[in-house]
Design an enzyme around this catalytic site. Structure first.
Site, PDB file in Angstrom:
ATOM      1  N   HIS A 271       1.052  -1.153  -0.038  1.00 47.17           N
ATOM      2  CA  HIS A 271       0.058   0.174   0.060  1.00 47.17           C
ATOM      3  C   HIS A 271       0.823   1.160  -0.044  1.00 47.17           C
ATOM      4  O   HIS A 271       0.480   2.172   0.676  1.00 47.17           O
ATOM      5  CB  HIS A 271      -1.004  -0.096   1.342  1.00 47.17           C
TER       6      HIS A 271
ATOM      7  N   ASP B 193      -0.427   1.175  -9.421  1.00 48.12           N
ATOM      8  CA  ASP B 193      -2.046   0.698  -9.077  1.00 48.12           C
ATOM      9  C   ASP B 193      -2.832   1.908  -8.878  1.00 48.12           C
ATOM     10  O   ASP B 193      -2.878   2.692  -7.727  1.00 48.12           O
ATOM     11  CB  ASP B 193      -1.700  -0.170  -7.726  1.00 48.12           C
TER      12      ASP B 193
ATOM     13  N   HIS C 167     -10.545  -9.225  -5.494  1.00 44.79           N
ATOM     14  CA  HIS C 167     -11.665  -9.132  -4.650  1.00 44.79           C
ATOM     15  C   HIS C 167     -12.791  -8.492  -5.446  1.00 44.79           C
ATOM     16  O   HIS C 167     -12.585  -8.042  -6.746  1.00 44.79           O
ATOM     17  CB  HIS C 167     -11.223  -7.701  -3.650  1.00 44.79           C
TER      18      HIS C 167
ATOM     19  N   HIS D 245     -12.956  -2.124  -2.734  1.00 38.47           N
ATOM     20  CA  HIS D 245     -13.030  -3.480  -2.228  1.00 38.47           C
ATOM     21  C   HIS D 245     -14.414  -3.469  -1.900  1.00 38.47           C
ATOM     22  O   HIS D 245     -14.922  -3.346  -0.914  1.00 38.47           O
ATOM     23  CB  HIS D 245     -12.136  -3.729  -0.934  1.00 38.47           C
TER      24      HIS D 245
ATOM     25  N   ARG E 175       3.024  -6.551  -9.813  1.00 41.45           N
ATOM     26  CA  ARG E 175       1.445  -6.752  -9.713  1.00 41.45           C
ATOM     27  C   ARG E 175       0.996  -6.564 -11.030  1.00 41.45           C
ATOM     28  O   ARG E 175       1.393  -5.531 -11.689  1.00 41.45           O
ATOM     29  CB  ARG E 175       0.791  -6.130  -8.561  1.00 41.45           C
TER      30      ARG E 175
ATOM     31  N   GLU F 240      -2.913  -6.281 -12.766  1.00 41.15           N
ATOM     32  CA  GLU F 240      -4.088  -6.301 -12.166  1.00 41.15           C
ATOM     33  C   GLU F 240      -5.269  -6.058 -13.461  1.00 41.15           C
ATOM     34  O   GLU F 240      -5.027  -4.754 -13.827  1.00 41.15           O
ATOM     35  CB  GLU F 240      -4.623  -5.356 -10.706  1.00 41.15           C
TER      36      GLU F 240
HETATM   37  N1  GLY Z   1      -5.746  -0.811  -5.196  1.00 39.58           N
HETATM   38  C1  GLY Z   1      -6.391  -1.719  -4.183  1.00 39.58           C
HETATM   39  C2  GLY Z   1      -6.136  -3.070  -4.537  1.00 39.58           C
HETATM   40  O1  GLY Z   1      -5.544  -3.381  -5.649  1.00 39.58           O
HETATM   41  O2  GLY Z   1      -6.813  -3.997  -4.047  1.00 39.58           O
HETATM   42 MN    MN Z   2      -7.444  -4.596  -6.300  1.00 42.69          MN
HETATM   43 MN    MN Z   3      -5.192  -2.167  -7.183  1.00 46.79          MN
END
Ligand code: GLY
Ligand code: MN
Ligand code: MN
Length: 454
Positions: A259, A276, A370, A377, A422, A424
């Site tokens: 984070h 992110d 999630h 979230h 990461r 995503e």
């Molecule tokens: N940006 C928060 C997450 O990827 O869960």
């Molecule tokens: Mn996320």
């Molecule tokens: Mn994220």
């Protein structure tokens, strides 16, 4: 009368403006009321105003449950649903229109205009809530509310109920049951309508463009927040007022801090940068992560681990389909990651044992996704009756495997240390599988390198 400056800007803001129509909100209220037990009442407070520092407030962001049912973004309001009420089921308490106050804090809808603008059946000044709401609660068997979230609201609710209790000798009947509203409402929010998916698609497109822009403009020597500024520029120019959460721009070892939001380091040569970031559009979040090399070309260890994370992400996406359960994408990602970690010598042993013993958590310490929706979230249960729940069409989730090799991890070869990756994407479960909403931003190594060298 709007100023000429406002009129001049209007077409720009309308380009990206996305708003669900009032019919969508009415449908949601009806669906919720259909689930409520007979002779019950639901009470949903707005988000509180929070102070940042002396005389300065945080930007106001309406509570997602409140907005989901009303599309109303003002502070100091309370929404009440009373299925079957003769004088109307949808009651709103909101700020009165008071010119002297609006000069300081902005325009308000006000109770009179709320009837037409927001489609409520009854609207009252919020300053009258203590006088009016006990009368609406009185005689109901059950109150639906989200308790335990705001001590201030819990206290108010008890005060309204206690007020009724003082009147029992005059014939008043206080409610006897309190039920968690989120149990009903959050399951409803979990399954997105076509209109919601269209907004989330648009949000993901804007965020994809922002990530693309970051890859195009990055140069070693920049501060991470200067890259964040590029993201914000695209978000806002495209019609998103806010990011859905604080953007993470982590270069080098900072990518290993899950984070990380300081974003104030100088980007070095040949480092990976993990971004992110996702915009919020009409209260819907996008949530995208990309990891790319500061100098435009992956080094050999970066390339190997990046491809491993990408393969894990593809494996997870492949099992994201109706009938599979929530944890299957995570299990698929963990399997690929663990095999790769053994292959490259970061873990030693039998793959099944390493998965069983959670050995991969040294390098992969979060889940593969999630729910995604109005909250990044998002709400909704992950298990039902003790079992991982099945995926069904209309669920939106992230698929975000990663690897984070701590800079001081002396159990691994030094060449791997300090690498954080990461990848995503946002996906919606469809009838036959899933659709990737965030598909517009590249993630294959060759595509990233080509984009960055163009
Ligand atoms: N940006 C928060 C997450 O990827 O869960
Ligand atoms: Mn996320
Ligand atoms: Mn994220």
């Amino acid at each position: 009368m709007r100023s000429s400056i406002e009129r001049g800007l209007k077409h720009i803001t309308e380009v990206g403006m996305v708003k669900l129509d009032s019919a969508e909100y009415a449908k949601r209220r009806r669906a919720l009321m259909a689930q409520m037990s007979p002779n019950s009442i639901a009470i949903i407070p707005c988000a509180p105003v929070t102070v940042r520092n002396r005389d300065v407030e945080h930007p106001y962001r309406q509570d997602s449950d409140f907005y989901y049912l009303s599309g109303f973004d003002e502070e100091h309001a309370c929404l009440v649903l009373i299925p079957g009420r003769e004088h109307g089921e949808y009651v709103l308490f909101c700020q009165e229109k008071i010119k002297e106050q609006e000069i300081w804090t902005g325009r308000r809808v006000g109770p009179e205009a709320a009837l037409e603008q927001l489609g409520c059946d009854d609207a009252f000044p919020i300053s009258d809530i203590d006088d009016i709401l006990p009368g609406l609660i009185e005689g109901k068997d059950r109150i639906f509310a989200n308790l335990g979230v705001s001590p201030e609201f819990d206290r108010q609710l008890m005060q309204w109920v206690n007020h009724i209790k003082t009147q029992v000798r005059n014939g008043a009947t206080p409610p006897h049951e309190f039920s968690a509203l989120d149990h009903l409402l959050h399951e409803q929010r979990l399954i997105k309508s076509d209109a919601e998916i269209a907004v989330m698609q648009k949000a993901a497109e804007i965020s994809a463009e922002a990530h693309t822009r970051a890859m195009q403009v990055v140069k070693p020597g920049m501060r991470e927040y200067q890259l964040e500024a590029e993201l914000m520029q695209i978000f806002m120019a495209a019609g998103s007022r806010w990011p859905a959460y604080p953007s993470i721009v982590g270069s080098g070892e900072n990518a290993c801090i899950l984070h990380y939001t300081r974003n104030d380091d100088v980007i070095g040569d040949n480092e990976l940068i993990l971004i992110d970031a996702g915009c919020e559009l009409d209260y819907y979040a996008s949530d995208i992560t990309r990891t790319f090399p500061s100098s435009g070309k992956f080094t050999d260890p970066q390339r190997k681990l990046y491809q491993l994370v990408l393969d894990a992400q593809y494996a997870a996406i492949a099992v994201t389909k109706p009938g599979n359960h929530w944890n299957q994408p995570h299990e698929a990602a963990v399997k690929v990651l663990t095999e790769g970690l053994v292959h490259y010598g970061l873990l030693e042993g039998d793959v099944d044992d390493l998965i069983e013993n959670l050995a991969y958590r040294q390098f992969y310490m979060h889940k593969t996704g999630h729910w995604l929706g109005m909250d990044v979230h998002d709400v909704g249960e992950y298990r039902l009756e003790g079992e991982w729940r099945e995926l069904v069409p209309g669920m939106v989730l992230t698929i975000e495997p990663g690897l984070y090799i701590a800079p001081d991890d002396d159990t691994v070869d030094p060449m791997w240390r300090g690498i954080g990756i990461r990848i995503e994407d946002d996906v919606v479960v469809t009838k036959d599988g899933c659709t990737i909403l965030s598909r517009d931003v590249v993630k294959e190594i060759a595509d990233i390198e080509a984009l960055m060298s163009a």
